[in-house]
Scaffold this active site. Structure first.
Site, PDB file in Angstrom:
ATOM      1  N   ARG A   1      11.389  -7.813   7.128  1.00 38.82           N
ATOM      2  CA  ARG A   1      11.886  -6.431   7.132  1.00 38.82           C
ATOM      3  C   ARG A   1      12.903  -6.223   8.262  1.00 38.82           C
ATOM      4  O   ARG A   1      12.718  -6.720   9.369  1.00 38.82           O
ATOM      5  CB  ARG A   1      10.723  -5.446   7.354  1.00 38.82           C
ATOM      6  CG  ARG A   1       9.828  -5.322   6.149  1.00 38.82           C
ATOM      7  CD  ARG A   1       8.715  -4.333   6.451  1.00 38.82           C
ATOM      8  NE  ARG A   1       7.755  -4.308   5.367  1.00 38.82           N
ATOM      9  CZ  ARG A   1       6.530  -3.793   5.464  1.00 38.82           C
ATOM     10  NH1 ARG A   1       6.119  -3.254   6.595  1.00 38.82           N
ATOM     11  NH2 ARG A   1       5.716  -3.805   4.429  1.00 38.82           N
TER      12      ARG A   1
ATOM     13  N   ARG B   1      11.574  -3.921  13.283  1.00 38.70           N
ATOM     14  CA  ARG B   1      10.730  -2.910  13.929  1.00 38.70           C
ATOM     15  C   ARG B   1       9.841  -3.676  14.903  1.00 38.70           C
ATOM     16  O   ARG B   1       9.462  -4.810  14.622  1.00 38.70           O
ATOM     17  CB  ARG B   1       9.860  -2.247  12.856  1.00 38.70           C
ATOM     18  CG  ARG B   1       9.738  -0.764  12.984  1.00 38.70           C
ATOM     19  CD  ARG B   1       9.093  -0.173  11.768  1.00 38.70           C
ATOM     20  NE  ARG B   1       7.691  -0.521  11.638  1.00 38.70           N
ATOM     21  CZ  ARG B   1       6.953  -0.285  10.553  1.00 38.70           C
ATOM     22  NH1 ARG B   1       7.497   0.291   9.513  1.00 38.70           N
ATOM     23  NH2 ARG B   1       5.687  -0.616  10.497  1.00 38.70           N
TER      24      ARG B   1
ATOM     25  N   LYS C   1       0.822  -1.219   0.000  1.00 45.24           N
ATOM     26  CA  LYS C   1       0.000   0.000   0.000  1.00 45.24           C
ATOM     27  C   LYS C   1       0.850   1.260   0.000  1.00 45.24           C
ATOM     28  O   LYS C   1       0.609   2.184  -0.765  1.00 45.24           O
ATOM     29  CB  LYS C   1      -0.828   0.079   1.300  1.00 45.24           C
ATOM     30  CG  LYS C   1      -2.154  -0.561   1.277  1.00 45.24           C
ATOM     31  CD  LYS C   1      -2.806  -0.392   2.649  1.00 45.24           C
ATOM     32  CE  LYS C   1      -1.999  -1.062   3.717  1.00 45.24           C
ATOM     33  NZ  LYS C   1      -1.959  -0.515   5.018  1.00 45.24           N
TER      34      LYS C   1
ATOM     35  N   ARG D   1      -1.778  -8.167  13.929  1.00 50.52           N
ATOM     36  CA  ARG D   1      -2.214  -7.201  12.920  1.00 50.52           C
ATOM     37  C   ARG D   1      -3.060  -7.864  11.838  1.00 50.52           C
ATOM     38  O   ARG D   1      -4.015  -7.278  11.355  1.00 50.52           O
ATOM     39  CB  ARG D   1      -1.002  -6.493  12.300  1.00 50.52           C
ATOM     40  CG  ARG D   1      -0.379  -5.493  13.270  1.00 50.52           C
ATOM     41  CD  ARG D   1       0.970  -5.057  12.800  1.00 50.52           C
ATOM     42  NE  ARG D   1       0.888  -4.026  11.793  1.00 50.52           N
ATOM     43  CZ  ARG D   1       1.917  -3.662  11.028  1.00 50.52           C
ATOM     44  NH1 ARG D   1       3.058  -4.266  11.122  1.00 50.52           N
ATOM     45  NH2 ARG D   1       1.766  -2.700  10.154  1.00 50.52           N
TER      46      ARG D   1
ATOM     47  N   ARG E   1      -9.681   2.523   8.957  1.00 48.16           N
ATOM     48  CA  ARG E   1      -9.220   1.171   9.237  1.00 48.16           C
ATOM     49  C   ARG E   1     -10.316   0.309   9.845  1.00 48.16           C
ATOM     50  O   ARG E   1     -10.096  -0.852  10.133  1.00 48.16           O
ATOM     51  CB  ARG E   1      -8.108   1.298  10.266  1.00 48.16           C
ATOM     52  CG  ARG E   1      -6.781   0.746   9.938  1.00 48.16           C
ATOM     53  CD  ARG E   1      -5.947   0.068   9.854  1.00 48.16           C
ATOM     54  NE  ARG E   1      -4.656  -0.331  10.092  1.00 48.16           N
ATOM     55  CZ  ARG E   1      -3.552   0.218   9.672  1.00 48.16           C
ATOM     56  NH1 ARG E   1      -3.552   1.344   9.032  1.00 48.16           N
ATOM     57  NH2 ARG E   1      -2.417  -0.378   9.896  1.00 48.16           N
TER      58      ARG E   1
HETATM   59  P1  AMP Z   1       0.528   1.150   9.163  1.00 48.61           P
HETATM   60  O1  AMP Z   1       1.850   1.758   8.897  1.00 48.61           O
HETATM   61  O2  AMP Z   1      -0.582   1.753   8.331  1.00 48.61           O
HETATM   62  O3  AMP Z   1       0.535  -0.354   9.076  1.00 48.61           O
HETATM   63  O4  AMP Z   1       0.137   1.515  10.663  1.00 48.61           O
HETATM   64  C1  AMP Z   1       0.956   1.087  11.744  1.00 48.61           C
HETATM   65  C2  AMP Z   1       0.144   1.079  13.027  1.00 48.61           C
HETATM   66  O5  AMP Z   1      -0.352   2.388  13.299  1.00 48.61           O
HETATM   67  C3  AMP Z   1      -1.081   0.185  13.008  1.00 48.61           C
HETATM   68  O6  AMP Z   1      -0.795  -1.170  13.284  1.00 48.61           O
HETATM   69  C4  AMP Z   1      -1.934   0.839  14.092  1.00 48.61           C
HETATM   70  O7  AMP Z   1      -1.469   0.491  15.376  1.00 48.61           O
HETATM   71  C5  AMP Z   1      -1.652   2.316  13.892  1.00 48.61           C
HETATM   72  N1  AMP Z   1      -2.619   2.911  12.946  1.00 48.61           N
HETATM   73  C6  AMP Z   1      -2.379   3.404  11.703  1.00 48.61           C
HETATM   74  N2  AMP Z   1      -3.498   3.866  11.126  1.00 48.61           N
HETATM   75  C7  AMP Z   1      -4.495   3.659  12.017  1.00 48.61           C
HETATM   76  C8  AMP Z   1      -5.896   3.894  12.010  1.00 48.61           C
HETATM   77  N3  AMP Z   1      -6.523   4.436  10.952  1.00 48.61           N
HETATM   78  N4  AMP Z   1      -6.602   3.540  13.123  1.00 48.61           N
HETATM   79  C9  AMP Z   1      -6.010   3.005  14.187  1.00 48.61           C
HETATM   80  N5  AMP Z   1      -4.691   2.733  14.255  1.00 48.61           N
HETATM   81  C10 AMP Z   1      -3.933   3.046  13.185  1.00 48.61           C
END
Ligand code: AMP
Length: 220
Positions: free
Chosen positions: A125, A158, A16, A169, A91
């Site tokens: 990663r 990470r 993405k 996740r 999300r």
């Molecule tokens: P990502 O880089 O998009 O995978 O986001 C990393 C982490 O940030 C996720 O696993 C969530 O803990 C938090 N996060 C990102 N976007 C959201 C969202 N829209 N709602 C809630 N948590 C989020």
């Protein structure tokens, strides 16, 4: 000219973020990645970052009101008048309904990969804790096993890419985020993309399908 507002959906590792960057360059419109915003806040050690940290490291979602207010404030800026590529927000259904109250999406791209592929991509990663260089043990390995090419520091994962966090996740994705597929399908704006191809092929498929769904370049 109408704004071009695109949401990218997909599990972690679906690419993405990569496709968001490509689309942003191609259409010349900015992206908003809530994950990036939250990670920056964590690095800066702000109150918001501290609050987000425990959720993110375990692979859980940060509370809806926190992320929704970040996005609402950000989207009110002039830089988004021509459109936006949203990566990682909304999300879940609550966030999607909140967004729909003040913002109209034109297209939702679902970048589809299997869970097996997601696990393989994400758990491989690595990041250098000293200089921040990114690696992948299969797709972009360092010359010496687990050692940074640039500064010779031992590489780390990470915290949210450990197998436990990735598993959480994926569960969170299937139970909370996947219902958005039906939500946007009902609105007639969902486009499914095969994410298990090379980066350039995925991007080509996105452009082809956007055209098939009525997007013309002169719109942007
Ligand atoms: P990502 O880089 O998009 O995978 O986001 C990393 C982490 O940030 C996720 O696993 C969530 O803990 C938090 N996060 C990102 N976007 C959201 C969202 N829209 N709602 C809630 N948590 C989020």
């Amino acid at each position: 000219m109408n704004p071009l507002n695109i949401l990218l959906l997909g599990t972690q590792g679906s690419g993405k973020g990569t496709q968001a960057t490509r689309l942003s360059e191609y259409f010349n419109i900015p992206t908003i990645s809530t994950g990036e915003i939250l990670r920056e806040e964590m690095e800066k050690g702000t109150e918001l970052g501290k609050l987000a940290q425990s959720y993110i490291n375990r692979g859980n979602l940060v509370p809806d009101d926190v992320v929704s207010s970040i996005v609402r404030k950000e989207l009110s800026r002039d830089k988004y008048v021509d459109g936006v590529i949203l990566d990682g927000y909304p999300r879940n259904i609550v966030q999607a309904e909140t967004l729909a109250d003040f913002f109209t999406l034109n297209y939702v791209l679902l970048i589809d990969i299997s869970d097996e592929e997601a696990v393989k991509r994400v758990t491989g990663r690595r990041i250098c804790p000293k200089c921040g260089e990114n690696y992948h043990i299969n797709f972009n390995p360092p010359k010496e096993d687990e050692i940074c090419d640039k500064c010779k520091t031992k590489l780390e994962s990470r915290e949210d890419t450990t197998p436990e966090a990735v598993e959480t996740r994926l569960k969170v994705y299937h139970s909370l985020t996947e219902p958005l597929v039906g939500f946007y399908k009902d609105k007639g704006i969902l486009i499914k993309i095969n994410g298990e191809q090379g980066i350039a092929e995925v991007f080509e498929e996105i452009l082809t399908k956007l055209k098939e769904h009525g997007l013309h370049n002169e719109e942007k």
